[in-house]
Scaffold this motif. Structure first.
Motif, mmCIF file in Angstrom:
data_model
loop_
_atom_site.group_PDB
_atom_site.id
_atom_site.type_symbol
_atom_site.label_atom_id
_atom_site.label_comp_id
_atom_site.label_asym_id
_atom_site.label_seq_id
_atom_site.Cartn_x
_atom_site.Cartn_y
_atom_site.Cartn_z
ATOM 1 N N VAL A 1 70.250 -10.583 55.384
ATOM 2 C CA VAL A 1 69.240 -10.389 54.138
ATOM 3 C C VAL A 1 67.799 -10.995 54.518
ATOM 4 N N MET A 2 67.518 -11.053 55.356
ATOM 5 C CA MET A 2 66.260 -11.890 56.128
ATOM 6 C C MET A 2 65.199 -10.610 56.443
ATOM 7 N N GLN B 1 62.817 -20.274 55.525
ATOM 8 C CA GLN B 1 63.311 -18.696 55.646
ATOM 9 C C GLN B 1 64.451 -18.931 55.770
ATOM 10 N N VAL B 2 65.434 -18.805 56.535
ATOM 11 C CA VAL B 2 66.341 -19.074 56.350
ATOM 12 C C VAL B 2 67.426 -19.116 55.016
ATOM 13 N N PHE C 1 72.593 -13.538 57.675
ATOM 14 C CA PHE C 1 71.402 -13.821 57.237
ATOM 15 C C PHE C 1 70.481 -13.611 57.981
ATOM 16 N N ALA D 1 77.122 -14.488 48.707
ATOM 17 C CA ALA D 1 77.876 -12.930 48.043
ATOM 18 C C ALA D 1 78.948 -12.916 49.678
ATOM 19 N N LYS D 2 79.976 -12.491 49.019
ATOM 20 C CA LYS D 2 80.828 -12.501 50.077
ATOM 21 C C LYS D 2 81.247 -11.244 51.082
ATOM 22 N N THR D 3 80.749 -11.150 52.353
ATOM 23 C CA THR D 3 80.178 -9.940 52.807
ATOM 24 C C THR D 3 82.208 -8.933 53.649
ATOM 25 N N ASP E 1 72.786 -15.782 51.174
ATOM 26 C CA ASP E 1 72.945 -15.235 49.987
ATOM 27 C C ASP E 1 74.970 -15.464 50.449
ATOM 28 N N ALA F 1 67.085 -16.001 52.961
ATOM 29 C CA ALA F 1 67.984 -15.879 53.616
ATOM 30 C C ALA F 1 70.035 -15.667 53.005
ATOM 31 N N ALA G 1 73.910 -9.163 51.141
ATOM 32 C CA ALA G 1 75.024 -9.382 52.272
ATOM 33 C C ALA G 1 75.803 -8.920 51.992
ATOM 34 N N TRP H 1 68.969 -22.098 60.765
ATOM 35 C CA TRP H 1 70.420 -21.611 60.278
ATOM 36 C C TRP H 1 71.410 -23.050 59.991
#
Lengths: 257, 369
Positions: free
Chosen positions: A129-130, B86-87, A126, B94-96, B92, B90, A135, B60
């Motif tokens: 992304v922030m 904000q978080v 995060f 998607a797989k990391t 996302d 953020a 990601a 988070w």
């Protein structure tokens, strides 16, 4: 509270051999502001930054951050102070053998060993992304990123420990105008959301106009003036006039107006 | 009130509520994330009015309660709400990272990758050799394009500066061979054959082989590191754009230097090994230098020297090629420079020893034994 400066530098003197970079320099950074530092090449902007964050021992003078004298702090206090600020170096200074996610995790792992892997991974993602990346950029290595993405990844790392104070060294240097404007907005947005205080070195006149609350001008080995751009423009110093009223300065002003 | 983050579970009018206290910050989290993951039944509301500080990590964790359990967050300060917003932006999905693969599969994959890597490295080396020959052909047609200064400078770093260490190493190895040989031959009363041993093994094999290993460690690694760093700094690309072919400017001088200097260094090394062996024979076995030299001339045929000296330029070329090739393969990061330098030395020494075995078979089948 906001009257007490977060960073206060008094009587700073830095010299390399015979060459004096700073002499009797004073500067304050107040809570919640973005202070831009400008100056010609070789006026010691980066040296000032390095002195404040403790990478360069000043010859004379005192530096206080969060009200604590840096030269009197013990190693432990120093470490405690360090986790309250983040630094974005000019070229990012990402660790080239670690992925972006691992880069962001480095400070967290160092200070908080009890955070488990899953949460670490989520935090890194995060933060990334922030900072305006995606990601799927997390498992990439710095060499696979473009210059602008590298800056954002480095910003994510500097935000890893939720600092209250952020040092940025020429954040928009080497970015295209669109990327630079986006980066300026990102900084402003993060500053609003996270309540940051920012010390910013820049040459980018657009950055100065759009995001800086105050600008400090370094010349003749000290801060010759600081204040809003309007206040600076009212001064009759040849370098300041040339800097803000030169063709580029006027263009940036017109763009803002 | 304690600063450590904590929470209690309550039932309020049929709703499961988790009430947080302390500081929801990364420094004070403790085991809260693990306990939250194990919550059962799932909370429908999270009360954070008693929390006195939140950072992005705390935000988070609250965001995950909403995302995973649909819990409503109440009592958050303005600042906490901003952070949570904000978080949330953020997050996302998607797989990391990739799924874990099975152990066996990973081993097989590593073996396969290593095999392909080794073969493609050999193929790359051959292609590189081809490129070098083309460059050499161009130079032969236009001799004025030879960078004589670069070549001479390499002569100095590869050859002249190596004289000290190669000489010392050779001298000591000569002593060791003679000493070990004398101990074994004494059992048969054939100490005098120590001279045959020292004379023949150094001229045929050890002089050139030990020099090759020394040059690979000294110059091959330096080539890989120099060229690798130049690649990283885009100096090689800059050369290409200016119109200077790196093959001619960087690689040919280096390979030429190792190829031409290996025979010289090898011969020098052989001579010093023989001097070392002769000294031991004199001091240890009482064979005077005149007898040693006379006997040497009888037992060491001229072909032995040719065997050694014919191999030397081939070894030199392989060392130079491997060093430059690995250097040119550097891309990406600084660690790669280190890996490629290691690879250059390993590849050079390995190929030198393999070729040495082929040479041994070849020379004995042509009758030079």
């Amino acid at each position: 509270m906001s009257d007490d400066p977060i960073i206060s530098v008094r009587g700073l003197r830095n010299c390399f051999g015979e060459h004096v970079v700073h002499d009797n320099l004073d500067i304050d950074v107040r809570e919640g502001e973005i202070l831009g530092v400008v100056g010609g090449s070789g006026t010691g902007k980066s040296v000032l930054l390095r002195s404040i964050i403790g990478l360069q021992e000043p010859s004379e003078g005192e530096i206080s951050i969060f009200g604590e004298r840096m030269d009197c702090a013990t190693a432990e206090e120093n470490l405690d102070l360090r986790r309250r600020w983040g630094v974005l170096f000019q070229n990012g200074a990402l660790f080239s053998t670690l992925t972006v996610a691992e880069n962001v995790q480095v400070p967290i792992r160092e200070f908080y060993k009890n955070i488990d892997e899953k949460l670490l991974c989520e935090i890194a993602t995060f933060k990334i992304v922030m900072s305006g990346l995606k990601a799927e950029d997390a498992p990439k290595y710095p060499s696979e990123l473009s210059g602008g993405m590298r800056k954002r990844a480095a910003l994510a790392r500097s935000l890893a420990l939720d600092p209250v104070l952020l040092f940025l060294d020429e954040p928009t240097a080497g970015l295209d105008p669109i990327g630079a404007a986006a980066f300026d907005n990102l900084i402003l947005e993060l500053k609003e959301a996270l309540g940051l205080t920012i010390f910013l070195i820049t040459h980018d006149l657009d950055t100065l106009h759009t995001i800086c609350d105050r600008v400090a001008v370094l010349a003749d080995r000290k801060v010759i003036a600081n204040g809003s751009i309007e206040e600076l423009l009212a001064l009759d110093h040849p370098w300041i006039q040339e800097y803000f009223n030169g063709p580029r300065g006027r263009a940036a002003l017109a763009a803002k107006g | 009130m304690s600063l450590e983050a904590d929470f209690t579970e309550l039932d309020e009018g049929g709703e499961r509520v988790v009430r947080f206290s302390g500081r929801l910050t990364i420094a004070r989290l403790g085991d809260v994330p693990q306990r939250l993951d194990a919550l059962d039944p799932q909370p429908t509301r999270a009360d954070v009015s008693a929390v006195d500080r939140v950072d992005t990590v705390g935000a988070w964790i609250l965001h995950k309660l909403t995302r995973d359990y649909g819990a409503e967050i109440v009592g958050a300060s303005d600042y906490a709400q901003r952070l949570i917003r904000q978080v949330t932006i953020a997050d996302d999905p998607a797989k990391t990272h990739h799924d874990d693969e099975s152990h066996l599969r990973r081993i097989l994959q590593n073996v396969g990758e290593a095999t392909i890597e080794a073969l493609s490295s050999l193929k790359g080396l051959l292609a590189f050799f081809g490129g070098l020959l083309i460059a050499a052909g161009t130079i032969m047609r236009h001799p004025n394009r030879l960078r004589l200064n670069a070549v001479v400078q390499r002569f100095e770093t590869v050859g002249v500066s190596a004289l000290g260490i190669v000489g010392l190493m050779s001298f000591l190895i000569g002593i060791v061979i003679a000493q070990q040989g004398a101990v074994q031959l004494r059992q048969f009363g054939a100490e005098v054959f120590t001279i045959n041993l020292v004379g023949r093994i150094t001229t045929r094999e050890l002089g050139v082989l030990m020099t090759a290993i020394m040059v690979a460690g000294r110059s091959g690694s330096a080539f890989a590191a120099q060229i690798g760093s130049m690649k990283l700094a885009e100096e090689v690309d800059a050369m290409r754009t200016i119109g200077v072919p790196p093959m001619e400017a960087l690689i040919l001088p280096r390979v030429l230097a190792t190829t031409l200097l290996m025979p010289l260094l090898g011969f020098y090394s052989t001579v010093l090994m023989i001097i070392g062996g002769g000294l031991l024979c004199w001091v240890g076995l009482g064979i005077p230098p005149e007898t040693f030299v006379l006997r040497l001339r009888e037992v060491v045929p001229m072909t032995d020297l040719w065997v050694g000296l014919l191999k030397a330029p081939v070894f030199g070329m392989i060392i130079g090629l491997a060093g430059c090739y690995q250097g040119m393969q550097v891309r990406g990061n600084n660690e790669e420079v280190g890996q490629r330098t290691t690879a250059a030395v390993v590849q050079a020494i390995f190929l030198v020893i393999v070729l040495d075995a082929f040479f041994a078979v070849f020379f004995s089948s042509v009758g030079w034994d």
